[in-house]
Design a protein around this motif. Structure first.
Motif, PDB file in Angstrom:
ATOM      1  N   LYS A  78       1.108  -1.152  -0.103  1.00 20.87           N
ATOM      2  CA  LYS A  78       0.190   0.403   0.054  1.00 20.87           C
ATOM      3  C   LYS A  78       0.905   1.372   0.138  1.00 20.87           C
ATOM      4  CE  LYS A  78      -3.971  -1.789   2.441  1.00 20.87           C
ATOM      5  NZ  LYS A  78      -4.898  -2.111   3.901  1.00 20.87           N
ATOM      6  N   ARG A  79       1.913   1.312   0.487  1.00 22.35           N
ATOM      7  CA  ARG A  79       3.223   2.235   0.564  1.00 22.35           C
ATOM      8  C   ARG A  79       4.288   2.129  -0.418  1.00 22.35           C
ATOM      9  NH1 ARG A  79       2.675   2.834   5.858  1.00 22.35           N
ATOM     10  NH2 ARG A  79       4.651   1.771   6.037  1.00 22.35           N
ATOM     11  N   PRO A  80       4.541   2.097  -1.519  1.00 20.59           N
ATOM     12  CA  PRO A  80       5.770   1.228  -2.354  1.00 20.59           C
ATOM     13  C   PRO A  80       6.527   2.709  -2.012  1.00 20.59           C
ATOM     14  CG  PRO A  80       3.552   2.002  -4.079  1.00 20.59           C
ATOM     15  CD  PRO A  80       3.368   1.786  -2.423  1.00 20.59           C
ATOM     16  N   VAL A  81       6.489   4.003  -1.889  1.00 17.28           N
ATOM     17  CA  VAL A  81       7.120   4.686  -2.201  1.00 17.28           C
ATOM     18  C   VAL A  81       7.061   5.499  -0.339  1.00 17.28           C
ATOM     19  CG1 VAL A  81       8.156   6.649  -3.195  1.00 17.28           C
ATOM     20  CG2 VAL A  81       7.058   4.862  -4.364  1.00 17.28           C
ATOM     21  N   VAL A  82       8.529   5.678   0.508  1.00 14.86           N
ATOM     22  CA  VAL A  82       7.828   6.582   1.575  1.00 14.86           C
ATOM     23  C   VAL A  82       9.474   7.583   1.670  1.00 14.86           C
ATOM     24  CG1 VAL A  82       7.740   4.367   2.838  1.00 14.86           C
ATOM     25  CG2 VAL A  82      10.034   5.154   2.144  1.00 14.86           C
ATOM     26  N   LYS A  83       8.964   8.372   2.546  1.00 11.01           N
ATOM     27  CA  LYS A  83       9.889  10.093   2.743  1.00 11.01           C
ATOM     28  C   LYS A  83      10.976   9.213   2.596  1.00 11.01           C
ATOM     29  CE  LYS A  83       9.683  14.101   3.801  1.00 11.01           C
ATOM     30  NZ  LYS A  83       8.512  15.510   4.505  1.00 11.01           N
ATOM     31  N   TYR A  84      11.688   8.150   3.151  1.00 13.92           N
ATOM     32  CA  TYR A  84      12.821   8.239   3.887  1.00 13.92           C
ATOM     33  C   TYR A  84      12.762   6.518   4.025  1.00 13.92           C
ATOM     34  CZ  TYR A  84      12.209  12.583   6.221  1.00 13.92           C
ATOM     35  OH  TYR A  84      11.763  14.275   6.723  1.00 13.92           O
ATOM     36  N   ASP A  85      13.410   6.455   2.914  1.00 12.01           N
ATOM     37  CA  ASP A  85      14.184   4.500   3.072  1.00 12.01           C
ATOM     38  C   ASP A  85      14.275   3.740   3.579  1.00 12.01           C
ATOM     39  OD1 ASP A  85      13.432   2.102   1.683  1.00 12.01           O
ATOM     40  OD2 ASP A  85      13.505   2.596   0.120  1.00 12.01           O
ATOM     41  N   PHE A  86      14.425   2.806   4.787  1.00 13.25           N
ATOM     42  CA  PHE A  86      14.936   2.648   5.524  1.00 13.25           C
ATOM     43  C   PHE A  86      15.626   1.576   5.359  1.00 13.25           C
ATOM     44  CE2 PHE A  86      15.704  -0.202   9.038  1.00 13.25           C
ATOM     45  CZ  PHE A  86      16.264   0.125  10.046  1.00 13.25           C
ATOM     46  N   GLY A  87      14.408   0.652   4.265  1.00 15.10           N
ATOM     47  CA  GLY A  87      15.294  -0.655   3.616  1.00 15.10           C
ATOM     48  C   GLY A  87      16.759  -0.542   2.461  1.00 15.10           C
ATOM     49  N   MET A  88      16.724   0.215   2.609  1.00 16.63           N
ATOM     50  CA  MET A  88      18.208   1.285   1.156  1.00 16.63           C
ATOM     51  C   MET A  88      19.530   0.862   1.870  1.00 16.63           C
ATOM     52  SD  MET A  88      18.299   4.345  -1.084  1.00 16.63           S
ATOM     53  CE  MET A  88      16.988   3.514  -2.328  1.00 16.63           C
ATOM     54  N   ASP A  89      19.533   0.679   2.975  1.00 15.72           N
ATOM     55  CA  ASP A  89      20.630   1.014   3.781  1.00 15.72           C
ATOM     56  C   ASP A  89      20.394  -0.068   5.186  1.00 15.72           C
ATOM     57  OD1 ASP A  89      21.909   3.615   2.563  1.00 15.72           O
ATOM     58  OD2 ASP A  89      20.739   4.692   4.137  1.00 15.72           O
ATOM     59  N   PHE A  90      19.253  -0.720   5.466  1.00 15.12           N
ATOM     60  CA  PHE A  90      19.244  -1.789   6.232  1.00 15.12           C
ATOM     61  C   PHE A  90      18.511  -2.755   5.847  1.00 15.12           C
ATOM     62  CE2 PHE A  90      19.772   2.513   8.533  1.00 15.12           C
ATOM     63  CZ  PHE A  90      20.865   2.253   9.798  1.00 15.12           C
ATOM     64  N   TYR A  91      19.095  -3.576   4.775  1.00 10.67           N
ATOM     65  CA  TYR A  91      18.877  -4.484   4.360  1.00 10.67           C
ATOM     66  C   TYR A  91      18.184  -5.859   5.099  1.00 10.67           C
ATOM     67  CZ  TYR A  91      18.221  -8.608   0.674  1.00 10.67           C
ATOM     68  OH  TYR A  91      16.814  -9.697  -0.124  1.00 10.67           O
ATOM     69  N   LYS A  92      17.039  -5.915   4.871  1.00 11.91           N
ATOM     70  CA  LYS A  92      16.174  -7.542   5.290  1.00 11.91           C
ATOM     71  C   LYS A  92      17.261  -7.128   7.440  1.00 11.91           C
ATOM     72  CE  LYS A  92      16.791 -11.094   3.001  1.00 11.91           C
ATOM     73  NZ  LYS A  92      18.192 -12.658   2.621  1.00 11.91           N
ATOM     74  N   PHE A  93      16.338  -6.167   7.641  1.00 11.67           N
ATOM     75  CA  PHE A  93      17.057  -5.664   9.305  1.00 11.67           C
ATOM     76  C   PHE A  93      15.561  -6.185  10.529  1.00 11.67           C
ATOM     77  CE2 PHE A  93      17.038  -2.908  12.964  1.00 11.67           C
ATOM     78  CZ  PHE A  93      18.342  -2.831  13.381  1.00 11.67           C
ATOM     79  N   PRO A  94      15.833  -6.362  11.229  1.00  9.88           N
ATOM     80  CA  PRO A  94      14.926  -7.471  11.976  1.00  9.88           C
ATOM     81  C   PRO A  94      13.799  -6.491  12.027  1.00  9.88           C
ATOM     82  CG  PRO A  94      16.566  -8.767  12.806  1.00  9.88           C
ATOM     83  CD  PRO A  94      17.283  -7.373  11.791  1.00  9.88           C
ATOM     84  N   SER A  95      12.224  -6.407  12.052  1.00  9.80           N
ATOM     85  CA  SER A  95      11.412  -5.762  12.541  1.00  9.80           C
ATOM     86  C   SER A  95      11.453  -6.042  14.005  1.00  9.80           C
ATOM     87  CB  SER A  95       9.926  -6.341  11.840  1.00  9.80           C
ATOM     88  OG  SER A  95       9.748  -7.288  12.880  1.00  9.80           O
ATOM     89  N   TYR A  96      11.353  -6.739  15.327  1.00  9.63           N
ATOM     90  CA  TYR A  96      12.097  -6.087  16.060  1.00  9.63           C
ATOM     91  C   TYR A  96      13.230  -5.235  16.570  1.00  9.63           C
ATOM     92  CZ  TYR A  96       7.612  -9.244  17.944  1.00  9.63           C
ATOM     93  OH  TYR A  96       6.718  -9.381  18.113  1.00  9.63           O
ATOM     94  N   LEU A  97      13.821  -5.441  16.546  1.00  5.26           N
ATOM     95  CA  LEU A  97      15.310  -4.505  16.410  1.00  5.26           C
ATOM     96  C   LEU A  97      14.899  -3.427  15.889  1.00  5.26           C
ATOM     97  CD1 LEU A  97      18.456  -6.468  15.806  1.00  5.26           C
ATOM     98  CD2 LEU A  97      17.205  -5.669  17.857  1.00  5.26           C
ATOM     99  N   ARG A  98      14.193  -3.042  14.327  1.00  2.31           N
ATOM    100  CA  ARG A  98      13.956  -1.854  13.818  1.00  2.31           C
ATOM    101  C   ARG A  98      12.630  -0.925  14.988  1.00  2.31           C
ATOM    102  NH1 ARG A  98      10.628  -2.958   9.715  1.00  2.31           N
ATOM    103  NH2 ARG A  98       9.307  -3.144  10.650  1.00  2.31           N
ATOM    104  N   ARG A  99      11.756  -1.634  15.675  1.00  2.00           N
ATOM    105  CA  ARG A  99      11.151  -1.326  15.946  1.00  2.00           C
ATOM    106  C   ARG A  99      11.196  -0.447  17.452  1.00  2.00           C
ATOM    107  NH1 ARG A  99       6.662  -5.731  14.936  1.00  2.00           N
ATOM    108  NH2 ARG A  99       5.491  -4.615  12.330  1.00  2.00           N
ATOM    109  N   ALA A 100      12.637  -1.470  18.331  1.00  2.00           N
ATOM    110  CA  ALA A 100      13.056  -1.577  19.215  1.00  2.00           C
ATOM    111  C   ALA A 100      14.108   0.277  18.484  1.00  2.00           C
ATOM    112  CB  ALA A 100      14.055  -2.371  19.702  1.00  2.00           C
ATOM    113  N   ALA A 101      14.514   0.534  17.599  1.00  2.00           N
ATOM    114  CA  ALA A 101      15.112   1.786  17.125  1.00  2.00           C
ATOM    115  C   ALA A 101      14.575   3.028  17.474  1.00  2.00           C
ATOM    116  CB  ALA A 101      16.155   1.693  15.845  1.00  2.00           C
ATOM    117  N   ILE A 102      13.271   2.269  16.724  1.00  2.00           N
ATOM    118  CA  ILE A 102      12.729   3.832  17.033  1.00  2.00           C
ATOM    119  C   ILE A 102      12.167   4.151  18.107  1.00  2.00           C
ATOM    120  CG2 ILE A 102      10.013   4.689  16.326  1.00  2.00           C
ATOM    121  CD1 ILE A 102      10.130   2.348  13.646  1.00  2.00           C
ATOM    122  N   ALA A 103      11.813   3.584  18.712  1.00  2.00           N
ATOM    123  CA  ALA A 103      11.216   3.967  20.931  1.00  2.00           C
ATOM    124  C   ALA A 103      12.716   4.577  20.619  1.00  2.00           C
ATOM    125  CB  ALA A 103      11.157   2.323  20.886  1.00  2.00           C
TER     126      ALA A 103
END
Length: 446
Positions: A65-90
């Motif tokens: 639903k969101r193919p384009v985003v303002k800041y593409d996290f996946g471009m520099d962090f390929y296959k980064f675990p989702s739980y670690l990503r949410r921990a990094a956001i917090a």
């Protein structure tokens, strides 16, 4: 009350394989710090942590639903675990909130006195939590699987845990809830810090039925304790001196002074030895206080509120610098809460200087001809010689009871009591005699 405790389990064999994981996690936190700073107006509207995570992912994570985003996290962090990503956001959101709060306080201050503005937040030396089933799986008691970044991909590795650490957890923490561990590095070794949660019910005994342990932490003597009741009755006294440990500490600090006097710059080993003895004194002191409280079934342990900030001056500045009063209070707090006891602190001003019998200020050290310069003894105005630390414990316990008893009454009754016992108006002038007078007035009104 909820109590959190942590125990570190050493990871065997691996020493360098986790470096890339930590580096990537810190980069992810820095990435989201920049995102949140740039979009701060939007994040201000988020009511809770879940909304913050959802909003940050809407700015940085692509989907169908969101193919384009303002800041593409996946471009520099390929296959980064989702739980670690949410921990990094917090983590990033917390650091930005702290920065914005500090900046707001800085802007309020006078420009001539406020100094430099707070610096922009960075990830710093943080470590990731290893979430169960996402980045951490326990295989058995001595082995676990961690999802880490190595060989340019995220993959699972099996790590061995030190048996002595696992045995300690099995023996002491089996009744507590185990939370997710955190990957930590200390020196050259890596650890999994397991957090444990437990719930305890603290004592709710009525103030007039309480038994307290008032504690005076000393510099030359470890501590002095008195067990007291609300009417001023002293049920017991305990002293802890530790002469061998203090003599060992003095020898080591004297060696440090001698080495510094002769221009030696390599005194780190001497400092480690001195700090080790100092820590041993603190641990033994905390254990003695809690054991005494358990022996007398105390409901509350009362300390002085000590202000140890600022520069230490005088001939005993090294001893003051090494005084671990806060460390002892912290250890006693943890132990007491686990046993259901409460901790309280009272005004420290004048507890040793004022006589517990209400006769006024005491004479200490060179002020008194009878004590011959001995600061552990004091002379009352009546001529009586008494232990100074024991006198302080009586006043500490009395101040706690006076404060708690007065709080239970209405404003009208409180004013009537304070008019009859004027010494209780100011907590810095309260002594044991004040508590006894207050108790007498309460019985007279009953």
């Amino acid at each position: 009350m909820k109590i959190m405790s942590t125990y570190s389990v050493k990871i065997k064999e691996y020493n360098h394989i986790f470096k890339d994981t930590i580096r990537l996690y810190r980069r992810a936190v820095d990435f989201y710090i920049d995102v949140i700073l740039n979009e701060w107006d939007s994040f201000l509207l988020c009511p809770n942590q879940n909304k913050v995570v959802s909003l940050a992912e809407s700015y940085s994570v692509t989907s169908k639903k969101r193919p384009v985003v303002k800041y593409d996290f996946g471009m520099d962090f390929y296959k980064f675990p989702s739980y670690l990503r949410r921990a990094a956001i917090a983590e990033g959101y917390g650091k930005v909130c702290s920065y914005k709060s500090n900046l707001k306080n800085w802007e309020i201050l006078d420009p001539r006195q406020r100094g430099e503005a707070p610096s922009l937040p960075k990830s710093g030396y943080i470590y990731p939590a290893m979430y169960k089933e996402n980045t951490f799986n326990r295989l058995d008691d001595l082995h676990a699987k961690l999802k880490v970044f190595y060989n340019n991909t995220w993959d699972w590795i099996t790590v061995a845990l030190r048996k002595t650490d696992v045995d300690y957890i099995r023996k002491h923490c089996f009744l507590r809830k185990e939370c997710v561990p955190t990957l930590q590095k200390r020196g050259k070794q890596w650890f999994l810090d397991f957090a444990f949660e437990e719930k305890v019910k603290l004592s709710d005994t009525d103030i007039f039925d309480q038994t307290i342990l008032s504690v005076d932490l000393g510099i030359n003597n470890a501590c002095t304790c008195s067990v007291m009741r609300a009417d001023g009755t002293v049920l017991g006294r305990r002293f802890l001196r530790l002469p061998r440990e203090y003599d060992s500490l003095k020898r080591k600090t004297d060696r440090i002074k001698m080495a510094q006097r002769h221009g030696s710059q390599k005194v780190s080993k001497l400092w480690r030895l001195a700090c080790g003895v100092n820590d041993d004194i603190a641990v033994k002191t905390a254990k003695f206080i809690v054991d005494t409280a358990v022996e007398y079934k105390a409901d509350t342990i009362v300390f002085e509120h000590l202000d140890l900030n600022g520069r230490k001056l005088g001939s005993k500045k090294m001893r003051l610098h090494m005084w671990k009063a806060r460390y002892v209070q912290s250890m006693v707090t943890d132990k007491a809460h686990r046993l259901g006891m409460r901790i309280s602190r009272v005004n420290a001003w004048g507890t040793s200087r004022l006589a517990f019998d209400g006769s006024g200020k005491v004479l200490r050290g060179k002020e008194s001809s009878k004590t011959k310069g001995n600061y552990s003894l004091c002379e009352f105005s009546t001529g009586k010689i008494y232990n100074c630390d024991l006198n302080a414990t009586y006043n500490i316990g009395a101040r706690y009871f006076i404060r708690e008893i007065i709080k239970t009454f209405s404003a009208t009754k409180r004013q009537r009591l304070l008019a009859k016992v004027p010494e209780a108006v100011y907590r810095s002038t309260c002594t044991l005699s004040t508590l006894i007078s207050l108790d007498a007035e309460l019985h007279a009104e009953a």
